[in-house]
Design a protein around this motif. Structure first.
Motif, PDB file in Angstrom:
ATOM      1  N   ARG A 429       0.743  -1.107   0.065  1.00 48.73           N
ATOM      2  CA  ARG A 429      -0.089   0.184   0.093  1.00 48.73           C
ATOM      3  C   ARG A 429       0.906   0.988  -0.016  1.00 48.73           C
ATOM      4  O   ARG A 429       1.892   1.391   0.673  1.00 48.73           O
ATOM      5  N   HIS A 472      -3.760   7.313  -2.403  1.00 45.25           N
ATOM      6  CA  HIS A 472      -3.299   5.951  -1.859  1.00 45.25           C
ATOM      7  C   HIS A 472      -3.653   4.818  -3.285  1.00 45.25           C
ATOM      8  O   HIS A 472      -4.471   5.164  -3.811  1.00 45.25           O
ATOM      9  N   ARG A 473      -2.951   3.864  -3.051  1.00 46.06           N
ATOM     10  CA  ARG A 473      -3.036   2.873  -4.052  1.00 46.06           C
ATOM     11  C   ARG A 473      -2.646   1.452  -3.343  1.00 46.06           C
ATOM     12  O   ARG A 473      -1.802   1.625  -2.471  1.00 46.06           O
ATOM     13  N   ASP A 474      -3.136   0.307  -3.720  1.00 44.94           N
ATOM     14  CA  ASP A 474      -2.710  -0.760  -3.233  1.00 44.94           C
ATOM     15  C   ASP A 474      -2.557  -1.767  -4.201  1.00 44.94           C
ATOM     16  O   ASP A 474      -2.970  -1.662  -5.466  1.00 44.94           O
ATOM     17  N   ASN A 475      -1.695  -2.941  -4.004  1.00 41.90           N
ATOM     18  CA  ASN A 475      -1.549  -4.067  -5.074  1.00 41.90           C
ATOM     19  C   ASN A 475      -1.163  -5.151  -4.457  1.00 41.90           C
ATOM     20  O   ASN A 475      -0.596  -5.188  -3.220  1.00 41.90           O
ATOM     21  N   TYR A 501      -2.667  -4.021  -9.456  1.00 41.60           N
ATOM     22  CA  TYR A 501      -2.953  -2.841  -8.855  1.00 41.60           C
ATOM     23  C   TYR A 501      -4.351  -2.129  -9.178  1.00 41.60           C
ATOM     24  O   TYR A 501      -4.935  -2.260  -9.883  1.00 41.60           O
ATOM     25  N   SER A 502      -4.372  -1.509  -8.002  1.00 45.30           N
ATOM     26  CA  SER A 502      -5.866  -0.853  -7.760  1.00 45.30           C
ATOM     27  C   SER A 502      -6.129   0.225  -8.459  1.00 45.30           C
ATOM     28  O   SER A 502      -7.134   0.696  -9.111  1.00 45.30           O
ATOM     29  N   ASP A 503      -4.940   0.928  -9.432  1.00 40.82           N
ATOM     30  CA  ASP A 503      -5.174   2.036 -10.032  1.00 40.82           C
ATOM     31  C   ASP A 503      -5.158   1.913 -11.564  1.00 40.82           C
ATOM     32  O   ASP A 503      -5.539   2.477 -12.493  1.00 40.82           O
ATOM     33  N   LEU A 537       2.969   6.805  -7.896  1.00 40.43           N
ATOM     34  CA  LEU A 537       2.062   7.791  -7.439  1.00 40.43           C
ATOM     35  C   LEU A 537       2.367   9.483  -7.776  1.00 40.43           C
ATOM     36  O   LEU A 537       1.637  10.154  -8.022  1.00 40.43           O
ATOM     37  N   GLN A 540       1.796  10.210 -11.268  1.00 42.03           N
ATOM     38  CA  GLN A 540       0.294  10.063 -11.654  1.00 42.03           C
ATOM     39  C   GLN A 540      -0.439  11.538 -11.091  1.00 42.03           C
ATOM     40  O   GLN A 540      -1.455  11.964 -11.645  1.00 42.03           O
TER      41      GLN A 540
END
Length: 836
Positions: A429, A472-475, A501-503, A537, A540
């Protein structure tokens, strides 16, 4: 095209030494002090000192027996230099690593990225004890090497805390995940139950500076580094190793003479920043019960206070600087804004490992965080005139990362040999934040009607409230890594990995590797793999804009996320992962005290991420004004995919070690990297269509460059195509000497005009380092040395190019800041060490 003739000369000479030199080495007894691994002093004199854990999950594999090329660098290697910076130490001994000393590029002056094989700094994965390290919060947005990247700050880890470093020069995304396109740097911390040591190093630059407009002598950059470590026993078999380092470095100044005002003198502070930092690290492990399980952990903290200089603003000069004149009551002769970056870096990790039903199991969890607080000092907001404050709080950047994983492996018989099966899973995360600066750091004051005045603090304006980010993001990922050794001669490996990946979605990678030993002295090896790097991130979501006055209205311009309304209006799209294909093939020769490895590689990258040019003009302004979500913006840039590149080259490492009874121990290494990068495809110019309701006189469309020649040259020629390092380490009793010669090929710092004649070149140069050591008594040693003994500089920046273009009109820069060996000149130092 890269010239491979130096490689042929090295190969021929080292092959000639194979039998003549190695034969005598076979009869010599193995020494256990300061042996070399991949051209660097190590603590073991045989293959046991070269056992690696990077690039393989099979226990007991040495660097010469691995299927991929791995450099092993000992703590002694890092210490036997004048610099105490980890990034600079690595670059001095590993030809495939470069660590440019940029200047006048804002925060990148203080947090400099390293490159491997000339690729982007964020395409190299960094591990600490095999655990993914967190990146810096800084995004490099200016014209330095590594523009557009957010990479790990190697200098947050003090060298005193390290036992060794392993540099895997091969694609390894299938084994370790995102970022491992160029390779992997694994920092292995010191493990000690007892003993300790302390070292104090002092040095400074004593140099003659020859720039385009004159010469001078400089004594600056005084640096004091004090470090120490202590091993502590935990129970019968556990350990706790504590390490700490304090560094205080004064700035350097290598700018040219400034002709804008009489008297002509050096007004810039183009050079290394002023730095004060302290770092602490702990590494521990202890058994849990009597069943073979171990609890382990490590953690570190660093505080760095770094101050670099921006471009000097000259009051009453020619040409006129309106902002400097507006602040002349505060700074009668002008001023040089200082950019202060306070970095707080924190890492903690822990885990449990042992054996369960014949499988080795490792459970681990880590957290890392980097926060940068940015201030502009000795400056002013010109739109406030004489009422401006001098110092400004510009805002904060914060990146953090949580990683949890499980790694399971088992080695079992396979016919006459063995097979090692490893698998695992990982959860990660990430978070990224931007905090706004104080009002005066970005605002326009009472004099804002003067369009010639810049916005906010001169040098580095603060982040606006509209720039705030909190994302935030997670994978999740899983891998399978199998390495089989059917017999004593053949090694085969296969690895696959899947990530989600969540994004941006899912990706899969794979790797095949093999090694075959024709004879005990000759083996061939090769790999084929696919790789990826997830968009960071920072790439992005980073947002940095400035308020400007246009047509009587205050509007914004700057860097926007590609998925923001401004980015989308200008053609931005969601960022995709970079994809890579790596091929490598090599040969390994070894006999007695001699070994030679030659590895060729071919790396193709597609969908590479880069920062666009600034898109502006009347058509862009009309387009953005027509959209209610973007009508306060007149220009912008953003990150995009679309670059394809091919990197090919050869790494060669030749090493010979011999021990004599009368004249001591000799350790000789010649290593080289021959690298060629070509951008095979770049984003086409963007055609912007004006809306129907555009102001009278607005063109129907505009075609604007989105990725310029300047950026392509930075990709292709921003690091040396040829780098050679030759090292000799000699010791006899209490005496020791290390000499090193490093050859750097030409590097191009691209000009902004689009003409090759206006580019700036570093030239081809060889740097010589020398250190002498003496063991005064059993526990006390002294060393004196010189980095860049003969005071060599890159070619200075000329006043005019061959076309007559002004290259150095202000005297801000004296030398190219793309220089791979810096531009500070001769550095003399002394070191005293105590062990107990």
């Amino acid at each position: 095209m890269t010239n491979f003739r130096p490689l042929l000369a090295i190969a021929a000479s080292t092959l000639a030494l194979t039998y003549a030199g190695a034969a005598s080495a076979q009869a010599a007894p193995t020494d256990t002090q300061d042996a070399t691994a991949s051209g660097t002093p190590n603590d073991q004199g045989d293959d046991q000192g070269d056992i690696v854990v990077t690039g393989t999950r099979t226990a007991g594999r040495s660097r010469l027996d691995s299927t991929s090329p791995v450099d092993v660098l000992s703590a002694a290697t890092l210490q036997r230099q004048g610099t105490t910076e980890l990034g600079a130490s690595l670059a001095a001994v590993v030809p495939s690593i470069d660590f440019p000393r940029s200047s006048a590029v804002d925060g990148t002056d203080s947090i400099r990225p390293a490159t491997l094989r000339g690729l982007s700094p964020d395409q190299t994965l960094v591990l600490i004890n095999g655990v993914r390290a967190h990146t810096s919060a800084l995004l490099n947005t200016n014209g330095s090497v590594g523009r557009g990247s957010a990479a790990v700050d190697l200098n947050t880890i003090p060298s005193v805390a390290l036992d060794r470093i392993e540099v895997l020069r091969d694609g390894a995304a299938a084994q370790y995940g995102s970022d491992a396109i160029a390779g992997v740097v694994n920092l292995r911390l010191r493990e000690a139950r007892s003993g300790g040591g302390a070292t104090v190093t002092y040095g400074q630059y004593i140099t003659d500076v020859d720039t385009a407009r004159g010469s001078r002598n400089e004594h600056d950059g005084e640096t004091v580094t004090a470090s120490g470590w202590q091993g502590i026993a935990l129970g019968q078999d556990g350990f706790l190793t504590l390490s700490g380092e304090y560094l205080n470095r004064n700035p350097t100044s290598r700018g040219d003479f400034d002709p804008r005002k009489t008297p002509i003198r050096v007004r810039s502070r183009f050079g290394d920043p002023d730095v004060e930092q302290y770092s602490f690290y702990a590494n521990a492990g202890a058994p849990v019960g009597d069943n073979g399980w171990e609890l382990y952990g490590f953690g570190g903290y660093q505080h760095r206070d770094s101050t670099s200089a921006a471009t000097p603003r000259v009051a009453g000069g020619n040409p006129v600087n309106a902002s400097a004149d507006a602040l002349a009551s505060l700074y009668p002769d002008g001023f040089t804004p200082l950019i202060n970056v306070k970095s707080e870096d924190f890492t903690v990790a822990g885990g449990l490992r042992g054996e369960l039903s014949g499988w080795k199991v490792d459970l681990n969890l880590s957290y890392g965080r980097n926060q940068l607080t940015i201030n502009t000092l000795n400056s002013g907001n010109a739109t406030y005139g004489a009422n401006s404050q001098r110092n400004f709080y510009d805002g904060k950047l914060t990146y953090d990362q949580i990683v949890g994983g499980i790694d399971v492996s088992r080695e079992q018989p396979l016919g006459e040999g063995t097979i090692n099966i490893a698998w695992g899973a990982e959860y990660r995360r990430e978070g990224f934040k931007i905090g706004a600066g104080e009002h005066a750091s970005y605002d326009r004051g009472p004099l804002s009607a003067n369009t010639a005045l810049g916005s906010g603090a001169q040098g580095f304006p603060g982040f606006l409230p509209s720039n705030r980010v909190n994302v935030h993001r997670d994978n999740v990922s899983g891998y399978l890594d199998i390495e089989a050794k059917p017999n004593d001669r053949l090694t085969l490996g296969v690895a696959v990995r899947g990530e989600s990946y969540s994004d941006f979605g899912e990706t899969a990678t794979g790797k095949l590797s093999a090694r075959y030993e024709f004879a005990p002295w000759l083996a061939v090896r090769g790999t084929a793999s696919t790789g990826f790097r997830a968009p960071s991130l920072q790439q992005q979501y980073f947002t940095s804009t400035a308020s400007v006055l246009t047509g009587g209205a205050i509007v914004e311009t700057g860097l926007f996320p590609s998925i923001s309304p401004v980015g989308v209006a200008l053609g931005g799209k969601p960022l995709r992962a970079e994809k890579a294909r790596n091929l490598s093939a090599g040969v390994v020769l070894k006999a007695g005290g001699f070994d030679l490895s030659v590895d060729a590689y071919h790396i193709k990258i597609r969908d590479q991420i880069a920062l666009s040019e600034n898109l502006g003009g009347t058509v862009v302004a009309a387009l953005l004004a027509a959209n209610p979500d973007t009508n306060n913006v007149t220009a912008g840039r953003f990150f995009l995919n679309g670059i394809r590149s091919t990197t090919k080259g050869i790494d060669v490492v030749a090493h010979y070690r011999t021990k004599t009874d009368t004249i001591g121990i000799f350790d000789l290494t010649v290593a080289g990297n021959f690298n060629d990068i070509e951008v095979t495809r770049a984003p086409a110019p963007a055609t912007i269509i004006a809306p129907p309701n555009s102001p009278p006189g607005t063109p129907a469309s505009a075609t604007l460059p989105i990725f310029s020649r300047q950026r392509i040259i930075s990709f292709e020629q921003g690091t040396p195509r040829t780098k050679l390092v030759g090292t000799i380490d000699w010791s006899l009793g209490d005496l020791g000497v290390t000499g090193r010669a490093s050859y750097y090929g030409d590097v191009t710092q691209p000009g902004s005009t689009g003409f090759a004649e206006d580019d700036i070149h570093t030239g081809r140069h060889t740097i010589f380092d020398l250190e002498a050591r003496y063991q005064v008594i059993r526990n006390v040693n002294l060393a004196v040395g010189a980095n860049n003994l003969f005071d060599t500089y890159p070619d200075y920046v000329k006043v005019l190019s061959s076309r007559g273009t002004q290259l150095n009109s202000t005297g801000l820069v004296g030398f190219p800041y793309y220089s791979p060996f810096g531009f500070n000149g001769r550095y003399l130092y002394a070191r005293v060490g105590v062990t107990w």
